[in-house]
Design an enzyme around this catalytic site. Structure first.
Site, PDB file in Angstrom:
ATOM      1  N   LYS A 102       2.947  11.482   6.772  1.00 31.46           N
ATOM      2  CA  LYS A 102       2.099  11.277   7.945  1.00 31.46           C
ATOM      3  C   LYS A 102       2.620  11.992   9.184  1.00 31.46           C
ATOM      4  O   LYS A 102       2.353  13.157   9.384  1.00 31.46           O
ATOM      5  CB  LYS A 102       1.859   9.788   8.184  1.00 31.46           C
ATOM      6  CG  LYS A 102       1.069   9.137   7.042  1.00 31.46           C
ATOM      7  CD  LYS A 102       0.505   7.813   7.403  1.00 31.46           C
ATOM      8  CE  LYS A 102      -0.205   7.153   6.225  1.00 31.46           C
ATOM      9  NZ  LYS A 102      -1.406   7.867   5.772  1.00 31.46           N
TER      10      LYS A 102
ATOM     11  N   PHE B  38       0.864  -1.179   0.000  1.00 31.93           N
ATOM     12  CA  PHE B  38       0.000   0.000   0.000  1.00 31.93           C
ATOM     13  C   PHE B  38       0.900   1.227   0.000  1.00 31.93           C
ATOM     14  O   PHE B  38       1.551   1.533   0.995  1.00 31.93           O
ATOM     15  CB  PHE B  38      -0.931   0.053   1.213  1.00 31.93           C
ATOM     16  CG  PHE B  38      -1.830   1.259   1.166  1.00 31.93           C
ATOM     17  CD1 PHE B  38      -2.981   1.241   0.404  1.00 31.93           C
ATOM     18  CD2 PHE B  38      -1.500   2.426   1.829  1.00 31.93           C
ATOM     19  CE1 PHE B  38      -3.797   2.368   0.314  1.00 31.93           C
ATOM     20  CE2 PHE B  38      -2.303   3.552   1.746  1.00 31.93           C
ATOM     21  CZ  PHE B  38      -3.456   3.525   0.989  1.00 31.93           C
TER      22      PHE B  38
ATOM     23  N   ASP C  53       9.562   2.916   1.647  1.00 36.89           N
ATOM     24  CA  ASP C  53       8.365   3.690   1.965  1.00 36.89           C
ATOM     25  C   ASP C  53       8.156   3.611   3.479  1.00 36.89           C
ATOM     26  O   ASP C  53       7.588   2.654   3.996  1.00 36.89           O
ATOM     27  CB  ASP C  53       7.161   3.119   1.212  1.00 36.89           C
ATOM     28  CG  ASP C  53       5.879   3.899   1.493  1.00 36.89           C
ATOM     29  OD1 ASP C  53       5.839   4.647   2.493  1.00 36.89           O
ATOM     30  OD2 ASP C  53       4.906   3.742   0.725  1.00 36.89           O
TER      31      ASP C  53
END
Length: 404
Positions: free
Chosen positions: A259, A145, A230
């Site tokens: 984030k 993801f 990531d």
């Protein structure tokens, strides 16, 4: 009194009526928050065990971060990258130092960081490695993801994220996560990068086999391929280290961050790499109106400074062991398997008991907010400011749900 009683369902109904149904939120309407706690419009408090998918690593309204935002709001919020503002250099320098890299390219969202990483890797492949023009490929993993843009969902193996959004962007080879042999075999003369999550969050906090990440690093070095990590969810203290890659002493060629970098206040993302990689970009070839804006940089500077102390990494590691012990005690008592790294846990509930969605609904009734992912799997990712007592509370409420 009647109006107060109807506030929550009315807000839920309006949200259902006037917004696209690309989310299926729990019927909780939050109005305020502090630290690890949320309060809804009716005054009920909830322990936050999602932390905005790690965007709230430092909790809600961390005083140092709020102060930085307030101070910057009174001075300057946006210039665009057409000019240099007085927060920009400090942010880039301090983040580069935290990452051990030469350069930083600020963006806004995690998906933008991933797209930036893909573009940089391709350009590096053509200009530095000498890949055949138009033939660059990137190796990715099943269960990944990395975001929801058209290019990113092109290499997703989640049909909910991918189906009916084609035609899809070519140039990606998907291999099983954790399978070093398959990854090695997929690399050819036109491969420019391997793009991986060091821990797969959306898949249910899946930790790869020991030795996998060092193996990926070794193969990428041997085959002249960039290793792109990531760390948008797994980075910045979540797993008990600054980066999840740190657990095995692995240093990728490129970090993708987001984030938590925005402190739960503004969207901030970044790509960090050395000059021989990020240096392939020239003016006009990539950019963002809001990327690296003064407000974002002011908040992110304080985020980096909080991480530079090491306090939050230590808290995550120490409290994560308490969380692990509590959750492992529930295996065989409603949980089939748990996977924990720092304050990040994936829990597989016995599907004969309930779905992950049902478990989260029942937890919400008991004052704990969490998020299901696939089937009967849920994730726990509380803010790193959570206390031992609050962890025990979350585990106790989960136990009650499983045994009810």
């Amino acid at each position: 009194m009647i109006e107060d009683m109807l506030r929550t369902p009315s807000a839920v109904r309006d949200a259902e009526k006037y917004t696209a149904h690309n989310y299926h939120p729990l019927p909780v309407v939050i109005s305020s928050a502090e630290g690890a706690w949320l309060t809804d419009v009716d005054g009920k408090r909830y322990l936050d065990c999602l932390a905005g998918y790690s965007a709230l690593n430092f909790g809600h309204r961390h005083p140092q971060l709020i102060a930085a935002a307030h101070a910057q709001l009174d001075r300057l919020t946006l210039t665009s990258r057409a000019f240099i503002h007085d927060q920009f250099a400090d942010f880039c320098r301090e983040l580069a130092e935290l990452c051990g890299k030469d350069l930083v390219l600020p963006m806004n969202t995690g998906a933008e960081a991933v797209e930036t990483g893909i573009k940089v890797a391709r350009k590096w492949g053509y200009q530095v490695k000498g890949v055949t023009p138009g033939q660059a490929n990137i190796v990715v993993a099943e269960g990944n993801f990395h975001g929801r843009t058209t290019t990113i969902v092109s290499f997703s193996t989640d049909e909910d994220a991918r189906a009916d959004f084609g035609p899809y962007t070519p140039g990606f080879t998907v291999v099983p996560y954790g399978d070093l042999d398959a990854l090695t075999a997929a690399i050819d003369e036109n491969t420019v990068a391997v793009l991986l999550e060091p821990i797969q969050g959306e898949q249910g906090v899946v930790v790869p086999p020991e030795g996998y990440l060092p193996g990926v690093r070794r193969v990428c070095t041997e085959r002249d391929v960039l290793f792109i990590a990531d760390e948008i969810q797994s980075g910045l203290g979540r797993t008990g280290r600054t980066f999840a890659c740190d657990h095995e002493g692995v240093v990728p060629d490129m970090y993708l961050l987001g984030k938590a970098l925005g402190g739960g206040i503004v969207p901030v993302s970044a790509v960090a790499a050395n000059a021989d990689v990020l240096g392939v970009l020239k003016p006009g070839q990539h950019g963002s109106t809001f990327g690296g804006n003064p407000l974002a940089c002011a908040v992110a500077i304080e985020v980096v400074r909080l991480l530079a102390t090491g306090e939050f990494q230590r808290r995550s590691a120490e409290l994560g062991e308490r969380l692990r012990a509590g959750l492992e005690g529930l295996v065989g008592k409603g949980l089939v398997e748990v996977r924990v790294r720092g304050l990040w846990a994936g829990l597989d509930i016995d599907p004969a008991l309930m779905s992950g969605r049902e478990a989260c609904e029942r937890l919400a009734e008991r004052g704990v907010l969490a998020k299901d992912t696939h089937g009967s799997t849920i994730r726990l990712a509380p803010p790193l400011v959570i206390t031992e007592e609050e962890i025990d509370l979350a585990v106790a409420q989960l136990a009650a749900v499983l045994t009810a």
